[in-house]
Scaffold this active site. Structure first.
Site, PDB file in Angstrom:
ATOM      1  N   TYR A  81       0.873  -1.170   0.000  1.00 47.84           N
ATOM      2  CA  TYR A  81       0.000   0.000   0.000  1.00 47.84           C
ATOM      3  C   TYR A  81       0.918   1.230   0.000  1.00 47.84           C
ATOM      4  CZ  TYR A  81      -4.142  -2.800   1.000  1.00 47.84           C
ATOM      5  OH  TYR A  81      -5.176  -3.690   0.921  1.00 47.84           O
ATOM      6  N   HIS A  85     -16.817  -4.346  -2.213  1.00 54.12           N
ATOM      7  CA  HIS A  85     -15.392  -4.677  -2.227  1.00 54.12           C
ATOM      8  C   HIS A  85     -15.092  -5.900  -1.378  1.00 54.12           C
ATOM      9  CE1 HIS A  85     -11.104  -4.009  -2.619  1.00 54.12           C
ATOM     10  NE2 HIS A  85     -10.960  -3.991  -1.305  1.00 54.12           N
TER      11      HIS A  85
END
Length: 592
Positions: free
Chosen positions: A185, A371
């Site tokens: 990330y 998601h």
């Protein structure tokens, strides 16, 4: 061009722009027009998983000036049969010296077990073409001229109608070295385009570096503290890292979300994302999730987002609410399960307090992004008012990890104080040997729904998490070590789990399908911790309280049409070839 106007949707299916698909639909019927750079046959199909097996297929072309079209299906062994019930109807076909065009239609629901229903869920489209027309013995093998693409054929949204003159700005990483690991990330803070008065962002498009379409899994935008120092803009850093800049911690409120496979999103004509006022973003943190399971080395990425903005204001400011399961190790899935269900609650207590104070008349949801990660198979965002369950806000019964985007709702949905939502995720862990944990990597899991709505209120997250004590008791844990000084925390007793972390104890437990099913039923009834947060790091007073899941008296399924009872697929005529639309079965074809 050989095609005709009047199609509201279009896409290019191959990387070279040779296979173009257009379509339109109404409540009963869908019509396709396909234009391909070939004078041979065209193949088009709907697959349950992107592979050839069990697909619904149509093959056609123009031979000696006459168009032809046949309805086929592939069985579980990838053998292709002519469908006895020909449900695809040829509309027209033509060709010139380079291209062939075919148009055909069918009902969305044909009640033919050899056809695939076309619903609002994700559809895996498969395609192929050849330079020769279909001969007496059937189509010749198409070679490399094939592929697949996931899409929503019944998406009510339309392509952007933004002027080429419209102003835009980019939020874009520059030459980020993607680390040599499966999941990264990467975060960087950007300053929003400066404007002298209020503007509305009306469209956001992904800028994915060519060749990195499978590397960049999702991009999130968070609003940061407006008093940050300009020096914070200089460099990016890994998110959720002990050495990341403190300024990242001020970026809590989600502004926008894009996920893999999604295209650009255009806001409805009466709604825009506000910039330029005192409560609007000045600085945003862009979080890019790089998925690198092959451990590629030396990869450098410059992906990001493009935002189109205008001084012509819409009637309402848009907001985003994150709902579902609070991302945590307390969200866990046993191994070996054909189906496991998780539920994340946006509780009536949270919506009563937040909307009751901010917008007693309610807000209107106009789009949803659902998601999950690799184990996800289906997601629903369920909506309740009092004791009544309404139709789902959104649903995808054929969720594809590689295709996640905002679904524009056909009809906006009013969300009132005291309503509640349940994000329901169905997973399969049948091929996994260990527990799957809630977490950030794609091998971990999430269960989230991002709601786009208006008018904007001070509510950023409305989520829940099942209590851990009940989950530990299921495997026989009696006592944990206190004080808690490590994470994950340690087990004290019984002896078989002594000095193990709770995650190690869960993995040590001897799971079976029956035990996994019993665990699932128990977890869905556990008390849950409420997350109800405002913009930034503020919270509504209900956050952190423990509530019981609501009693659901009746379950509402997405609307569907009843067909005759399922029977064996039509036998048809077995073709003496296999159309290999996926790379995994090329060798099978070559051996025929």
């Amino acid at each position: 061009m050989l095609g005709r106007p009047g199609f509201s949707h279009s896409t290019i299916l191959d990387p070279h722009g040779k296979y173009n698909l257009k379509w339109r639909f109404d409540r009963r019927t869908i019509t396709f027009e396909i234009e391909v750079e070939t004078r041979g046959y065209i193949g088009f199909g709907l697959s349950p998983n992107g592979a050839m097996a069990s697909s619904d297929i149509v093959i056609g072309g123009v031979a000696d000036g006459t168009p032809y079209l046949q309805d086929y299906f592939a069985d579980a062994n990838r053998k292709v049969h002519r469908d006895v019930q020909q449900n695809y109807r040829l509309q027209y076909g033509r060709e010139n010296s380079t291209h062939t065009v075919l148009a055909f239609s069918r009902h969305l629901l044909t009640c033919d077990t050899s056809d695939k229903d076309i619903t609002e869920s994700t559809v895996r489209v498969i395609w192929a073409y050849h330079s020769e027309d279909v001969g007496p013995s059937g189509p010749m093998y198409h070679g490399v001229n094939r592929g697949r693409k996931s899409m929503r054929l019944l998406d009510p949204g339309s392509k952007a109608n933004v002027s080429s003159e419209m102003d835009f700005f980019n939020l874009q990483n520059i030459n980020v070295p993607v680390p040599f690991k499966d999941t990264t990330y990467w975060c960087q803070i950007f300053k929003i385009q400066e404007v002298q008065k209020k503007h509305h962002i009306i469209r956001i498009e992904p800028l994915i570096q060519r060749g990195h379409e499978n590397l960049v899994h999702h991009i999130l935008l968070y609003q940061c503290d407006s008093t940050l120092n300009e020096s914070e803009l200089k460099a990016g850093h890994e998110c959720y890292h002990p050495n990341m800049p403190d300024s990242f911690l001020t970026c809590e409120t989600i502004v926008f979300a894009w996920a893999i496979g999604g295209e650009g999103f255009t806001y409805p004509p009466h709604v825009g994302l506000s910039i330029g006022t005192s409560i609007d973003p000045v600085y945003v943190l862009m979080e890019v999730h790089y998925d690198n399971p092959a451990f590629q080395q030396g990869v450098v990425d410059s992906s990001g987002l493009r935002l189109f903005y205008t001084p012509e204001l819409r009637q309402y400011d848009a907001g985003v609410i994150e709902t579902g399961v609070w991302v945590s190790l307390y969200h866990m899935l046993p191994p070996g399960m054909q189906e496991y269900i998780s539920e994340g609650h946006c509780t009536r207590e949270c919506l009563q307090e937040s909307l009751g104070q901010e917008m007693p008349s309610g807000v209107r949801v106009f789009a949803v992004l659902m998601h999950a990660h690799l184990a996800g198979r289906a997601i629903r965002t369920r909506h309740f008012r009092g004791q009544e369950e309404l139709q789902p806000l959104s649903h995808d019964e054929e969720f594809d990890f590689n295709f996640q985007e905002f679904q524009l709702l056909k009809d906006e949905r009013l969300l009132l104080p005291g309503d509640n939502l349940i994000t329901e995720c169905k997973y399969t862990t049948k091929d996994r040997q260990n527990m799957t944990w809630g977490g950030l990597t794609t091998r971990d899991e999430m269960c989230l729904s991002y709601l786009l709505y208006y008018p904007r209120v001070n509510l950023a997250r409305c989520e829940s998490l099942p209590e851990i004590i009940g989950q530990l008791k299921f495997i026989g844990v009696k006592e944990i070590q206190v004080p808690v000084t490590t994470w994950p925390f340690m087990i004290k007793s019984p002896k078989k789990y002594s000095s193990l972390s709770f995650t190690e104890a869960m993995d040590k437990y001897r799971w079976s399908k029956n035990r996994g099913k019993s665990f699932n039923e128990m977890v869905l009834q556990l008390p849950m911790n409420v997350r109800c947060s405002k913009w930034g790091q503020d919270e509504w007073s209900i956050q952190g309280t423990i509530v019981s899941p609501p009693e659901v008296k009746s379950e509402v399924k997405p609307p569907s049409t009843m067909c005759r009872s399922a029977s064996e697929p039509h036998s048809g005529v077995v073709l003496l070839f296999t159309m290999c639309l996926t790379y995994s079965i090329v060798q099978t074809c070559l051996s025929l």
